[in-house]
Motif scaffolding. Structure first.
Motif, PDB file in Angstrom:
ATOM      1  N   GLY A 265       0.796  -1.215   0.000  1.00 44.66           N
ATOM      2  CA  GLY A 265       0.000   0.000   0.000  1.00 44.66           C
ATOM      3  C   GLY A 265       0.831   1.268   0.000  1.00 44.66           C
ATOM      4  O   GLY A 265       1.998   1.289  -0.407  1.00 44.66           O
ATOM      5  N   GLN A 266       0.229   2.341   0.484  1.00 45.88           N
ATOM      6  CA  GLN A 266       0.858   3.656   0.495  1.00 45.88           C
ATOM      7  C   GLN A 266       2.080   3.711   1.400  1.00 45.88           C
ATOM      8  O   GLN A 266       2.972   4.525   1.184  1.00 45.88           O
ATOM      9  N   SER A 267       2.140   2.867   2.417  1.00 47.90           N
ATOM     10  CA  SER A 267       3.284   2.854   3.335  1.00 47.90           C
ATOM     11  C   SER A 267       4.525   2.249   2.714  1.00 47.90           C
ATOM     12  O   SER A 267       5.601   2.305   3.298  1.00 47.90           O
ATOM     13  N   GLY A 268       4.374   1.611   1.578  1.00 50.27           N
ATOM     14  CA  GLY A 268       5.517   1.003   0.899  1.00 50.27           C
ATOM     15  C   GLY A 268       5.801  -0.393   1.412  1.00 50.27           C
ATOM     16  O   GLY A 268       4.931  -1.062   1.955  1.00 50.27           O
TER      17      GLY A 268
ATOM     18  N   VAL B 283       4.653  -6.527   5.390  1.00 47.69           N
ATOM     19  CA  VAL B 283       4.376  -6.953   4.010  1.00 47.69           C
ATOM     20  C   VAL B 283       5.356  -8.046   3.594  1.00 47.69           C
ATOM     21  O   VAL B 283       4.968  -9.044   2.965  1.00 47.69           O
ATOM     22  N   VAL B 284       6.622  -7.894   3.958  1.00 48.35           N
ATOM     23  CA  VAL B 284       7.632  -8.905   3.616  1.00 48.35           C
ATOM     24  C   VAL B 284       7.313 -10.231   4.311  1.00 48.35           C
ATOM     25  O   VAL B 284       7.381 -11.300   3.685  1.00 48.35           O
ATOM     26  N   ILE B 285       6.930 -10.170   5.569  1.00 52.54           N
ATOM     27  CA  ILE B 285       6.586 -11.396   6.311  1.00 52.54           C
ATOM     28  C   ILE B 285       5.382 -12.079   5.685  1.00 52.54           C
ATOM     29  O   ILE B 285       5.359 -13.302   5.519  1.00 52.54           O
TER      30      ILE B 285
ATOM     31  N   ASP C   4       8.817  -0.715  -9.681  1.00 50.31           N
ATOM     32  CA  ASP C   4       9.953  -1.586  -9.978  1.00 50.31           C
ATOM     33  C   ASP C   4      10.881  -1.718  -8.780  1.00 50.31           C
ATOM     34  O   ASP C   4      11.374  -2.812  -8.482  1.00 50.31           O
ATOM     35  N   ALA C   5      11.128  -0.618  -8.076  1.00 50.52           N
ATOM     36  CA  ALA C   5      12.008  -0.642  -6.908  1.00 50.52           C
ATOM     37  C   ALA C   5      11.404  -1.487  -5.788  1.00 50.52           C
ATOM     38  O   ALA C   5      12.104  -2.279  -5.141  1.00 50.52           O
ATOM     39  N   VAL C   6      10.109  -1.343  -5.561  1.00 53.30           N
ATOM     40  CA  VAL C   6       9.436  -2.117  -4.517  1.00 53.30           C
ATOM     41  C   VAL C   6       9.476  -3.604  -4.849  1.00 53.30           C
ATOM     42  O   VAL C   6       9.767  -4.442  -3.988  1.00 53.30           O
ATOM     43  N   LEU C   7       9.202  -3.951  -6.100  1.00 51.93           N
ATOM     44  CA  LEU C   7       9.198  -5.363  -6.485  1.00 51.93           C
ATOM     45  C   LEU C   7      10.595  -5.971  -6.433  1.00 51.93           C
ATOM     46  O   LEU C   7      10.755  -7.127  -6.035  1.00 51.93           O
ATOM     47  N   ALA C   8      11.607  -5.203  -6.826  1.00 54.84           N
ATOM     48  CA  ALA C   8      12.982  -5.706  -6.738  1.00 54.84           C
ATOM     49  C   ALA C   8      13.374  -5.942  -5.281  1.00 54.84           C
ATOM     50  O   ALA C   8      13.982  -6.970  -4.950  1.00 54.84           O
TER      51      ALA C   8
END
Length: 99
Positions: free
Chosen positions: A25-28, A33-35, A60-64
């Motif tokens: 979401g907006q928080s990045g 989210v990773v867990i 792209d940065a978030v997905l990488a």
């Protein structure tokens, strides 16, 4: 993890009917989210992730970063939705073709 084009095509076909299990979401990209992505990858091996970032570079940065932190391979990305794959360490349920 590197996937061949044949493997990516196979995984894209399997992921077509899936719905996003994880939403960034907006928080990045937070630790929560990773867990959640790690848990979903452990349970399903192949997941869709929806990223709510406005710009392509941010997505792209978030997905990488998510792929790196979870150890998953990015299969494909279309718009705001990406497909990640990580085989189960002990009992892989999804057998992909050889390269």
């Amino acid at each position: 993890m590197q996937l061949s084009e044949k493997q990516r095509k196979f995984l894209r076909g399997r992921a077509h009917s899936l719905h996003p299990l994880v939403t960034v979401g907006q928080s990045g990209l937070t630790d929560a989210v990773v867990i959640e992505a790690q848990r979903a990858l452990h349970d399903h091996e192949l997941i869709k992730v929806k990223v709510r970032a406005a710009e392509r570079e941010a997505r792209d940065a978030v997905l990488a970063a998510l792929g790196q932190r979870t150890g998953a391979a990015l299969v494909t990305r279309v718009g705001h939705v990406a497909v990640l794959y990580k085989p189960h360490p002990e009992l892989p349920r999804l057998l992909i073709p050889d390269a």
